[in-house]
Design a protein around this motif. Structure first.
Motif, PDB file in Angstrom:
ATOM      1  N   TYR A 137       0.814  -1.219   0.000  1.00 15.65           N
ATOM      2  CA  TYR A 137       0.000   0.000   0.000  1.00 15.65           C
ATOM      3  C   TYR A 137       0.850   1.272   0.000  1.00 15.65           C
ATOM      4  CZ  TYR A 137       0.909  -0.109   5.030  1.00 15.65           C
ATOM      5  OH  TYR A 137       1.520  -0.148   6.239  1.00 15.65           O
ATOM      6  N   SER A 138       2.138   1.167   0.332  1.00 19.02           N
ATOM      7  CA  SER A 138       3.013   2.341   0.349  1.00 19.02           C
ATOM      8  C   SER A 138       3.232   2.920  -1.042  1.00 19.02           C
ATOM      9  CB  SER A 138       4.379   1.992   0.947  1.00 19.02           C
ATOM     10  OG  SER A 138       4.241   1.576   2.278  1.00 19.02           O
TER      11      SER A 138
ATOM     12  N   LEU B 293       5.501   8.707  -0.013  1.00 18.28           N
ATOM     13  CA  LEU B 293       5.870   8.049   1.230  1.00 18.28           C
ATOM     14  C   LEU B 293       5.869   9.045   2.390  1.00 18.28           C
ATOM     15  CD1 LEU B 293       8.828   5.839  -0.040  1.00 18.28           C
ATOM     16  CD2 LEU B 293       6.442   5.203   0.251  1.00 18.28           C
ATOM     17  N   SER B 294       5.588   8.522   3.557  1.00 16.89           N
ATOM     18  CA  SER B 294       5.564   9.372   4.752  1.00 16.89           C
ATOM     19  C   SER B 294       6.990   9.821   5.085  1.00 16.89           C
ATOM     20  CB  SER B 294       4.971   8.602   5.929  1.00 16.89           C
ATOM     21  OG  SER B 294       5.880   7.593   6.351  1.00 16.89           O
TER      22      SER B 294
ATOM     23  N   ASP C 226      12.785   9.073   5.636  1.00 15.26           N
ATOM     24  CA  ASP C 226      14.019   9.211   6.429  1.00 15.26           C
ATOM     25  C   ASP C 226      14.707   7.869   6.619  1.00 15.26           C
ATOM     26  OD1 ASP C 226      13.606  11.926   6.643  1.00 15.26           O
ATOM     27  OD2 ASP C 226      12.730  11.823   8.672  1.00 15.26           O
ATOM     28  N   GLU C 227      13.918   6.824   6.854  1.00 15.62           N
ATOM     29  CA  GLU C 227      14.496   5.485   7.018  1.00 15.62           C
ATOM     30  C   GLU C 227      15.182   5.020   5.735  1.00 15.62           C
ATOM     31  OE1 GLU C 227      15.601   2.213   9.092  1.00 15.62           O
ATOM     32  OE2 GLU C 227      14.457   3.869   9.930  1.00 15.62           O
ATOM     33  N   LEU C 228      14.525   5.245   4.588  1.00 13.42           N
ATOM     34  CA  LEU C 228      15.134   4.883   3.299  1.00 13.42           C
ATOM     35  C   LEU C 228      16.387   5.715   3.030  1.00 13.42           C
ATOM     36  CD1 LEU C 228      12.079   4.361   0.932  1.00 13.42           C
ATOM     37  CD2 LEU C 228      13.628   2.635   1.829  1.00 13.42           C
TER      38      LEU C 228
ATOM     39  N   LEU D 152       5.847  10.272  -8.766  1.00 13.02           N
ATOM     40  CA  LEU D 152       7.092  10.087  -8.031  1.00 13.02           C
ATOM     41  C   LEU D 152       6.761  10.034  -6.548  1.00 13.02           C
ATOM     42  CD1 LEU D 152      10.207   9.980  -8.196  1.00 13.02           C
ATOM     43  CD2 LEU D 152      10.194  12.458  -7.955  1.00 13.02           C
ATOM     44  N   ILE D 153       7.055   8.905  -5.897  1.00 11.60           N
ATOM     45  CA  ILE D 153       6.724   8.768  -4.477  1.00 11.60           C
ATOM     46  C   ILE D 153       7.949   8.850  -3.584  1.00 11.60           C
ATOM     47  CG2 ILE D 153       4.600   7.496  -4.923  1.00 11.60           C
ATOM     48  CD1 ILE D 153       6.112   4.929  -4.136  1.00 11.60           C
TER      49      ILE D 153
END
Length: 184
Positions: free
Chosen positions: A61-62, A67-68, A73-75, A100-101
């Motif tokens: 679903y992301s 993206l949040s 930040d994690e990526l 673009l996400i």
């Protein structure tokens, strides 16, 4: 008897010309094969790395919306060492709506002009484009040559394509590899 040396002379000239043409053609075909092989190898390696780094962080679903900030930040943290330690310049993730996400380069977010390549990747066809860098491109100071290669790799889940990775990589290492093998 005089015709024999003249005939030998012509034979030597034609032999030299054929040798020269054969050598040039062999170099061309070998370098083309090396280039294609190296690009395919880089494409597969990049796909495996991204599959193991990005996909565990994202759920199916992301890929529907941007993206949040927490996931971004994690990526960014996970991809930072990959980008710094290799010839990778940028990694982008596109969804099936061609939005673009995610972009690893926050300073420069481009809107894609040629959607045909992304559409092909959404049909599970890996492909790439080698292009020259525009003078206004933010990638210009990151590479030595003026060429980049963009890989378009489908993101799949349950045999369904849910997005596309666009990986922008310097063409420098591929070009140097070809030059070393063909001109030494």
């Amino acid at each position: 008897m005089k015709k024999l040396p003249n005939l030998l002379k012509k034979f030597l000239i034609y032999s030299f010309i054929s040798y020269l043409l054969t050598s040039i053609l062999l170099i061309f075909f070998i370098s083309k094969h090396i280039k294609e092989d190296r690009i395919y190898s880089d494409e597969q390696m990049t796909n495996l790395i991204l599959h193991n780094i990005i996909e565990p962080e994202l759920k199916v679903y992301s890929y529907n919306a941007k993206l949040s900030p927490l996931i971004t930040d994690e990526l960014d943290n996970k991809l930072e060492s990959l980008i710094n330690d290799s010839y990778l310049i940028s990694i982008k993730i596109w969804n099936t709506k061609l939005d673009l996400i995610y972009s690893s380069n926050k300073n420069f977010i481009e809107h894609y002009n040629n959607k045909n390549i992304l559409k092909q990747a959404l049909q599970s066809k890996e492909n790439y484009v080698i292009s020259n860098i525009d003078k206004n491109s933010p990638y210009l100071n990151l590479i030595e040559s003026n060429k980049i290669i963009k890989f378009y790799l489908p993101v799949t889940s349950n045999n369904e394509t849910i997005g596309v990775y666009e990986v922008i990589k310097s063409y420098d290492d591929i070009g140097v590899h070809i030059k070393k093998l063909t001109f030494t």
